[in-house]
Design a protein around this motif. Sequence first.
Motif, PDB file in Angstrom:
ATOM      1  N   LYS A   1       0.842  -1.196   0.000  1.00 37.07           N
ATOM      2  CA  LYS A   1       0.000   0.000   0.000  1.00 37.07           C
ATOM      3  C   LYS A   1       0.879   1.248   0.000  1.00 37.07           C
ATOM      4  CE  LYS A   1      -3.874  -2.089   2.531  1.00 37.07           C
ATOM      5  NZ  LYS A   1      -4.718  -2.033   3.760  1.00 37.07           N
ATOM      6  N   ASP A   2       0.318   2.339  -0.546  1.00 43.10           N
ATOM      7  CA  ASP A   2       1.065   3.591  -0.621  1.00 43.10           C
ATOM      8  C   ASP A   2       1.536   4.026   0.765  1.00 43.10           C
ATOM      9  OD1 ASP A   2       0.554   3.536  -3.271  1.00 43.10           O
ATOM     10  OD2 ASP A   2      -0.752   5.312  -3.316  1.00 43.10           O
ATOM     11  N   ILE A   3       2.776   4.517   0.801  1.00 43.18           N
ATOM     12  CA  ILE A   3       3.388   4.990   2.041  1.00 43.18           C
ATOM     13  C   ILE A   3       3.603   6.497   1.913  1.00 43.18           C
ATOM     14  CG2 ILE A   3       5.437   4.864   3.517  1.00 43.18           C
ATOM     15  CD1 ILE A   3       5.809   1.982   2.499  1.00 43.18           C
ATOM     16  N   SER A   4       3.210   7.256   2.933  1.00 45.47           N
ATOM     17  CA  SER A   4       3.446   8.705   2.923  1.00 45.47           C
ATOM     18  C   SER A   4       4.667   9.026   3.771  1.00 45.47           C
ATOM     19  CB  SER A   4       2.221   9.459   3.446  1.00 45.47           C
ATOM     20  OG  SER A   4       1.974   9.168   4.803  1.00 45.47           O
ATOM     21  N   VAL A   5       5.503   9.923   3.252  1.00 48.80           N
ATOM     22  CA  VAL A   5       6.744  10.313   3.924  1.00 48.80           C
ATOM     23  C   VAL A   5       6.810  11.832   3.964  1.00 48.80           C
ATOM     24  CG1 VAL A   5       9.258  10.166   3.910  1.00 48.80           C
ATOM     25  CG2 VAL A   5       7.903   8.237   3.070  1.00 48.80           C
ATOM     26  N   ASN A   6       7.023  12.386   5.145  1.00 46.98           N
ATOM     27  CA  ASN A   6       7.195  13.822   5.311  1.00 46.98           C
ATOM     28  C   ASN A   6       8.647  14.126   5.642  1.00 46.98           C
ATOM     29  OD1 ASN A   6       4.171  13.302   6.238  1.00 46.98           O
ATOM     30  ND2 ASN A   6       4.323  15.438   5.555  1.00 46.98           N
ATOM     31  N   VAL A   7       9.267  15.021   4.850  1.00 48.90           N
ATOM     32  CA  VAL A   7      10.649  15.434   5.116  1.00 48.90           C
ATOM     33  C   VAL A   7      10.658  16.930   5.394  1.00 48.90           C
ATOM     34  CG1 VAL A   7      11.535  13.617   3.610  1.00 48.90           C
ATOM     35  CG2 VAL A   7      11.223  15.919   2.692  1.00 48.90           C
ATOM     36  N   SER A   8      11.619  17.385   6.184  1.00 45.96           N
ATOM     37  CA  SER A   8      11.699  18.804   6.508  1.00 45.96           C
ATOM     38  C   SER A   8      11.911  19.614   5.237  1.00 45.96           C
ATOM     39  CB  SER A   8      12.818  19.066   7.520  1.00 45.96           C
ATOM     40  OG  SER A   8      14.044  18.536   7.050  1.00 45.96           O
ATOM     41  N   LYS A   9      11.351  20.814   5.209  1.00 47.49           N
ATOM     42  CA  LYS A   9      11.251  21.611   3.986  1.00 47.49           C
ATOM     43  C   LYS A   9      12.600  21.877   3.335  1.00 47.49           C
ATOM     44  CE  LYS A   9       9.343  24.511   1.006  1.00 47.49           C
ATOM     45  NZ  LYS A   9       8.511  24.041  -0.119  1.00 47.49           N
ATOM     46  N   TYR A  10      13.601  22.250   4.110  1.00 44.63           N
ATOM     47  CA  TYR A  10      14.856  22.705   3.520  1.00 44.63           C
ATOM     48  C   TYR A  10      16.022  21.734   3.747  1.00 44.63           C
ATOM     49  CZ  TYR A  10      12.044  26.935   3.290  1.00 44.63           C
ATOM     50  OH  TYR A  10      11.043  27.823   3.036  1.00 44.63           O
ATOM     51  N   THR A  11      16.030  21.032   4.875  1.00 45.96           N
ATOM     52  CA  THR A  11      17.145  20.120   5.161  1.00 45.96           C
ATOM     53  C   THR A  11      16.847  18.683   4.750  1.00 45.96           C
ATOM     54  OG1 THR A  11      16.293  19.857   7.414  1.00 45.96           O
ATOM     55  CG2 THR A  11      18.026  21.502   7.062  1.00 45.96           C
ATOM     56  N   HIS A  12      15.592  18.394   4.420  1.00 44.74           N
ATOM     57  CA  HIS A  12      15.163  17.082   3.919  1.00 44.74           C
ATOM     58  C   HIS A  12      15.503  15.950   4.882  1.00 44.74           C
ATOM     59  CE1 HIS A  12      15.589  19.335  -0.078  1.00 44.74           C
ATOM     60  NE2 HIS A  12      14.296  19.252   0.208  1.00 44.74           N
ATOM     61  N   ILE A  13      15.297  16.210   6.170  1.00 46.79           N
ATOM     62  CA  ILE A  13      15.378  15.155   7.181  1.00 46.79           C
ATOM     63  C   ILE A  13      14.016  14.469   7.247  1.00 46.79           C
ATOM     64  CG2 ILE A  13      15.630  14.692   9.658  1.00 46.79           C
ATOM     65  CD1 ILE A  13      17.530  17.075   9.775  1.00 46.79           C
ATOM     66  N   ILE A  14      14.002  13.155   7.288  1.00 46.50           N
ATOM     67  CA  ILE A  14      12.733  12.429   7.372  1.00 46.50           C
ATOM     68  C   ILE A  14      12.146  12.631   8.768  1.00 46.50           C
ATOM     69  CG2 ILE A  14      11.674  10.134   7.390  1.00 46.50           C
ATOM     70  CD1 ILE A  14      13.592   9.312   5.209  1.00 46.50           C
ATOM     71  N   LEU A  15      10.939  13.210   8.794  1.00 47.85           N
ATOM     72  CA  LEU A  15      10.281  13.501  10.065  1.00 47.85           C
ATOM     73  C   LEU A  15       9.170  12.519  10.395  1.00 47.85           C
ATOM     74  CD1 LEU A  15       9.927  17.395   9.784  1.00 47.85           C
ATOM     75  CD2 LEU A  15      11.756  16.081  10.868  1.00 47.85           C
ATOM     76  N   HIS A  16       8.502  11.989   9.367  1.00 42.42           N
ATOM     77  CA  HIS A  16       7.352  11.128   9.629  1.00 42.42           C
ATOM     78  C   HIS A  16       7.157  10.159   8.468  1.00 42.42           C
ATOM     79  CE1 HIS A  16       3.513  10.043  11.521  1.00 42.42           C
ATOM     80  NE2 HIS A  16       3.007  10.015  10.297  1.00 42.42           N
ATOM     81  N   VAL A  17       6.867   8.901   8.806  1.00 47.12           N
ATOM     82  CA  VAL A  17       6.564   7.864   7.818  1.00 47.12           C
ATOM     83  C   VAL A  17       5.293   7.162   8.258  1.00 47.12           C
ATOM     84  CG1 VAL A  17       7.325   5.718   6.728  1.00 47.12           C
ATOM     85  CG2 VAL A  17       9.003   7.498   7.236  1.00 47.12           C
ATOM     86  N   ASP A  18       4.361   7.008   7.336  1.00 44.67           N
ATOM     87  CA  ASP A  18       3.114   6.292   7.622  1.00 44.67           C
ATOM     88  C   ASP A  18       2.991   5.146   6.626  1.00 44.67           C
ATOM     89  OD1 ASP A  18       0.644   5.400   8.347  1.00 44.67           O
ATOM     90  OD2 ASP A  18      -0.424   7.282   8.022  1.00 44.67           O
ATOM     91  N   ALA A  19       3.159   3.906   7.128  1.00 38.98           N
ATOM     92  CA  ALA A  19       3.112   2.706   6.286  1.00 38.98           C
ATOM     93  C   ALA A  19       1.904   1.869   6.677  1.00 38.98           C
ATOM     94  CB  ALA A  19       4.398   1.904   6.446  1.00 38.98           C
ATOM     95  N   PRO A  20       0.734   2.115   6.065  1.00 37.59           N
ATOM     96  CA  PRO A  20      -0.491   1.406   6.476  1.00 37.59           C
ATOM     97  C   PRO A  20      -0.458  -0.089   6.193  1.00 37.59           C
ATOM     98  CG  PRO A  20      -0.881   2.700   4.477  1.00 37.59           C
ATOM     99  CD  PRO A  20       0.482   3.076   4.980  1.00 37.59           C
ATOM    100  N   GLY A  21       0.332  -0.515   5.212  1.00 38.35           N
ATOM    101  CA  GLY A  21       0.378  -1.939   4.882  1.00 38.35           C
ATOM    102  C   GLY A  21       0.919  -2.802   5.997  1.00 38.35           C
TER     103      GLY A  21
END
Length: 580
Positions: free
Chosen positions: A212-232
């Motif tokens: 299933k699709d996974i959503s990933v949020n990274v910080s706007k300018y430094t591109h550090i991964i802040l949040h991952v949501d893996a419903p599968g």
Amino acid sequence: MKKLIIIFFASLFFMFALFVIAFLYVAFIGSEVYEYGEYSGERLSAKVQIEKYTTENNIIYKTIENYPDSLDFPVREEELFLNRHQRMPVKYVAKFFGTRNEEGYYILKQEGETADILFYSHPLFSMLNKFSTGVKTFVFSPDKVATYMALFDKYSYWRRGTQFFEVMMPVNGVLPIFRDKMSVKYFGDEFIPVNGKRVETEKYIVSCPAFKDISVNVSKYTHIILHVDAPGINARYSIVSFHRRFEKLFKMLLIFYENFEPDLLFTEKIPGPVQIDKLYPIGREKTVFFEGEGNIILSGRLFLPVSGSRFPVMIIVSDSIPRPQSEEFFYKNFISSMNRKGIAVFDFDMPGQGKSQGSYNALGDIEKSNHIKAAYNFMRRLPLFNKDKIVFLGLRSGGYLALSASTNIEGGVPTVVLGLPFISQIDLLKGGFKQGDLAKYLSSFGFKQFDAKYMMYLCTNVENQFQNILGSSDSFFFFANKKIFTQPLKDFMNRRPYETLINSKGALLLLFGKDDEDFRIEVADKLKLLGKGNNKFKVFEYRSLGKFLGRDSADPDKPGFVIDEDLIKLVDNWVEKLGT
């Protein structure tokens, strides 16, 4: 002359100081530490620490995962090595540790377009030699944050849009690697809460036909991964903290202070280690030692009811090395229940486990059977127990070992087998996975279907490796720099659980559920037919016994599962009637 000496030592000191500063600077810019909390639903379930190193030739992601109440392994470690210039994988190593100091591992070494792959968790194993993976293929796993980091380091942020990647997905199973094409799509900017603060992020959608699709949020300018949501896989990962090595030292010295982002502070409490004995109180516990095969001293724990004597005693036979917490939870719960019913339980360690001498890596089924027999003879020598009511208890493949040992003891030993004692994947692989069986196998890892041609290619290669081992006359071989003994692997592949059940000498109680991972209707029907009109052979089929012969606990203070009370009563009544 004095001036020259002073200048010489001053130069040495200056060079040394430069070296120290350079070392600190490289460590400062080349090592970053990330901490994430893993959530299952709304509940915090684990702490994940990732340290990213940058060396002359490699980028290294070192991960330590702590799952204190997991039904799998409580501690796992991974290392992912990337070529620094191409950002492509060189090596991936994962280790997982059981509840009794045992270790299993997964190794992937990439060389050009092929990889050597080894998964080993005694006695389960799988291996591939020079397996075609492609030269530009990433290592990715939906439940490994470090693999997201490696992927997003390669993603071109200035192009944005949708970008495609070939990925290989390592799994701990008989089919050890899956391959597919994955897309990373820029979805837009959004603000998300991070430890009570609104943080501006870029949102990406990771898509693949296999999950299933996974959503990933990274910080706007430094591109550090802040949040991952893996419903599968029913998991979410949120950043806990981020810092660089020696950051506090440089802050104190006010050097490069303005280059740092503010720390992300973690305020939610990480769950501590589970105190299993408090969850499942038992009677009296005694640590004992006895002599196994070959004069090896084995350790064990004897659990006695609070009062009484001449107890029936159950000997636990486990086949899981390393032992996952699911079994530890189950056995502690089961022991507590049996003690309350007036039945003693003996849980002993195979060589290399707990406090036992020796090593489990070279243990074949014959050696295991002899150690089980030694545990049985040890119980018979103790006047505390009723010699007519000494029983083996095995969970799934442990049940197979218990039955095998019983056939080598005169008259047999009454045996309770919980769950079907089949490692079905090996037999399925030999005949080629059927579509339904393959779907069931993939779903156990949270995956949907992969390309049919690739799966056939994978199955054929794994089966060929098995055949090579079966035909080998060597006692051991080296694979990915690991010494692997062949006899345990041959014994594992040559197991015949169904025939062993039929030829059982002693009384047998077999309980399994339709939700058992190895459940097959045709096999279940045959087993139930054997039990009809046979007082010695009792078979009970449940609609559901849960993945670990129980159910998820609704009490947050009792993670794991609770054993079905009907199962406890059935086992107790069966033991009570032995010899009548």
